[in-house]
Design an enzyme around this catalytic site. Structure first.
Site, mmCIF file in Angstrom:
data_model
loop_
_atom_site.group_PDB
_atom_site.id
_atom_site.type_symbol
_atom_site.label_atom_id
_atom_site.label_comp_id
_atom_site.label_asym_id
_atom_site.label_seq_id
_atom_site.Cartn_x
_atom_site.Cartn_y
_atom_site.Cartn_z
ATOM 1 N N GLN A 107 0.760 -1.166 0.010
ATOM 2 C CA GLN A 107 -0.061 -0.155 -0.055
ATOM 3 C C GLN A 107 0.862 1.232 -0.078
ATOM 4 O O GLN A 107 0.360 2.214 0.077
ATOM 5 C CB GLN A 107 -0.842 -0.050 1.272
ATOM 6 N N ASN A 108 2.167 1.277 -0.093
ATOM 7 C CA ASN A 108 3.238 2.150 0.163
ATOM 8 C C ASN A 108 3.453 2.756 -1.113
ATOM 9 O O ASN A 108 3.395 1.918 -2.299
ATOM 10 C CB ASN A 108 4.331 1.850 0.883
ATOM 11 N N VAL A 109 3.783 3.971 -1.269
ATOM 12 C CA VAL A 109 4.036 4.529 -2.680
ATOM 13 C C VAL A 109 5.595 5.137 -2.390
ATOM 14 O O VAL A 109 6.012 5.807 -3.394
ATOM 15 C CB VAL A 109 3.111 5.823 -2.750
ATOM 16 N N ASP A 110 6.508 4.646 -1.672
ATOM 17 C CA ASP A 110 8.061 5.057 -1.494
ATOM 18 C C ASP A 110 8.906 4.205 -2.307
ATOM 19 O O ASP A 110 10.124 4.557 -2.323
ATOM 20 C CB ASP A 110 8.172 5.023 0.150
ATOM 21 N N HIS A 147 -1.353 1.184 -4.533
ATOM 22 C CA HIS A 147 -1.788 2.727 -4.798
ATOM 23 C C HIS A 147 -0.716 3.525 -5.557
ATOM 24 O O HIS A 147 -0.498 4.742 -5.474
ATOM 25 C CB HIS A 147 -1.667 3.304 -3.192
ATOM 26 N N CYS A 205 0.395 12.330 -16.641
ATOM 27 C CA CYS A 205 -0.359 13.438 -17.178
ATOM 28 C C CYS A 205 -1.709 13.131 -17.660
ATOM 29 O O CYS A 205 -2.028 12.122 -18.112
ATOM 30 C CB CYS A 205 0.264 13.639 -18.609
ATOM 31 N N LEU A 239 8.425 -3.846 13.141
ATOM 32 C CA LEU A 239 8.897 -4.768 12.055
ATOM 33 C C LEU A 239 9.888 -4.927 11.828
ATOM 34 O O LEU A 239 10.339 -6.230 11.443
ATOM 35 C CB LEU A 239 8.081 -3.956 10.686
#
Length: 282
Positions: free
Chosen positions: A108-111, A126, A134, A269
């Site tokens: 779920q992370n975008v990093d 995500h 664009c 973790l």
């Protein structure tokens, strides 16, 4: 499948190790996995210190002022995200995959920290902050290219004291935001958006189907650092439960999926996952 007997943390760790050793593990990770890399989460202790509400898709596409606010904050926040290093938890997941025990990773992370640690074929539920989309022509381009263009449009524009938020932006004053200049797509002049799913925006159906298919093939589902507050991730836990797939959750604090879990661990973790890869000595 909630626990029916009180288990010590040692027993829980042994059960977790056995579950991982069986292989075919599918990992579902959330923001809590990246807090040890200096990226705060939404709902843990660091998340409670957030000063800004996340941008919604509807606000972003409907307001030029909102887009300026997002890109001003995001331009500074991206510098922090881009410099972040994978932590012990990311490295442990990648190592388990290398050993053939992890069949798939949904984040779920975008990093991008799973990939930076060496993990392969990660499904970014995500999206990813390292890309820009664009909304006019649909072209995707590297975030570093936009970062360079924004630097050129805003020479000397920075704020060293800004605090990072989990979606890659920072809190800034209105005066600072109003001085920021945005840029459009250099191909068609269209509106640029980070290639991530904003609040109020739906995850593409093919991506969701891919995650459901991966979950259905899992020997076990391991949830890492997610409170499962939103349905985006919780639906895969519920789906696994209906198929009697064992579920283990490691998170600091309770989650909405605890009732479905064979095993829950309230633990950090990095150290916990490192303990899973250490015994073999490979």
């Amino acid at each position: 499948m909630a626990d029916t007997l009180p288990l010590t943390s040692g027993h829980r760790l042994e059960m977790l190790a056995d579950l991982v050793a069986d292989g075919d593990l599918v990992v579902l990770s959330g923001a809590g996995l990246s807090t040890e890399s200096g990226i705060p989460d939404y709902r843990g202790e660091t998340g409670r210190r957030r000063q800004a509400r996340p941008m919604t898709y509807q606000t972003f596409v409907g307001s030029a002022a909102a887009r300026r606010r997002y890109w001003a904050r995001g331009h500074l926040g991206w510098r922090h995200i881009a410099r972040a290093d994978p932590n012990a938890g990311h490295r442990a997941v990648a190592e388990l995959q290398r050993r053939g025990l992890v069949a798939g990773i949904i984040t779920q992370n975008v990093d991008g920290l799973h990939q930076a640690a060496g993990a392969r074929d990660v499904i970014e539920l995500h999206g990813g902050l390292d890309r820009v989309l664009c909304l006019g022509c649909g072209r995707r381009s590297p975030r570093r290219d936009l970062h360079d263009r924004l630097n050129e449009a805003n020479p000397g524009w920075r704020d060293e004291s800004a605090a990072i938020n989990p979606d890659g932006d920072v809190a800034l004053s209105d005066e600072r935001i109003e001085s920021f200049r945005t840029v459009d797509c250099d191909r068609c002049g269209g509106v640029l958006k980070p290639d991530v799913i904003f609040f109020g925006e739906n995850v593409p159906r093919p991506r969701v189907r891919e995650c459901f298919t991966l979950t259905e093939r899992a020997g076990a589902l391991l949830v890492l650092g997610s409170s499962l507050t939103v349905m985006s991730g919780l639906r895969f836990v519920r789906h696994a439960a209906t198929l009697d797939i064992p579920i283990a959750i490691i998170n600091q604090g309770p989650t909405r999926g605890d009732e479905h879990a064979l095993l829950t661990l309230n633990a950090p973790l990095g150290p916990t996952l490192s303990g899973l890869v250490r015994p073999s000595g490979r």
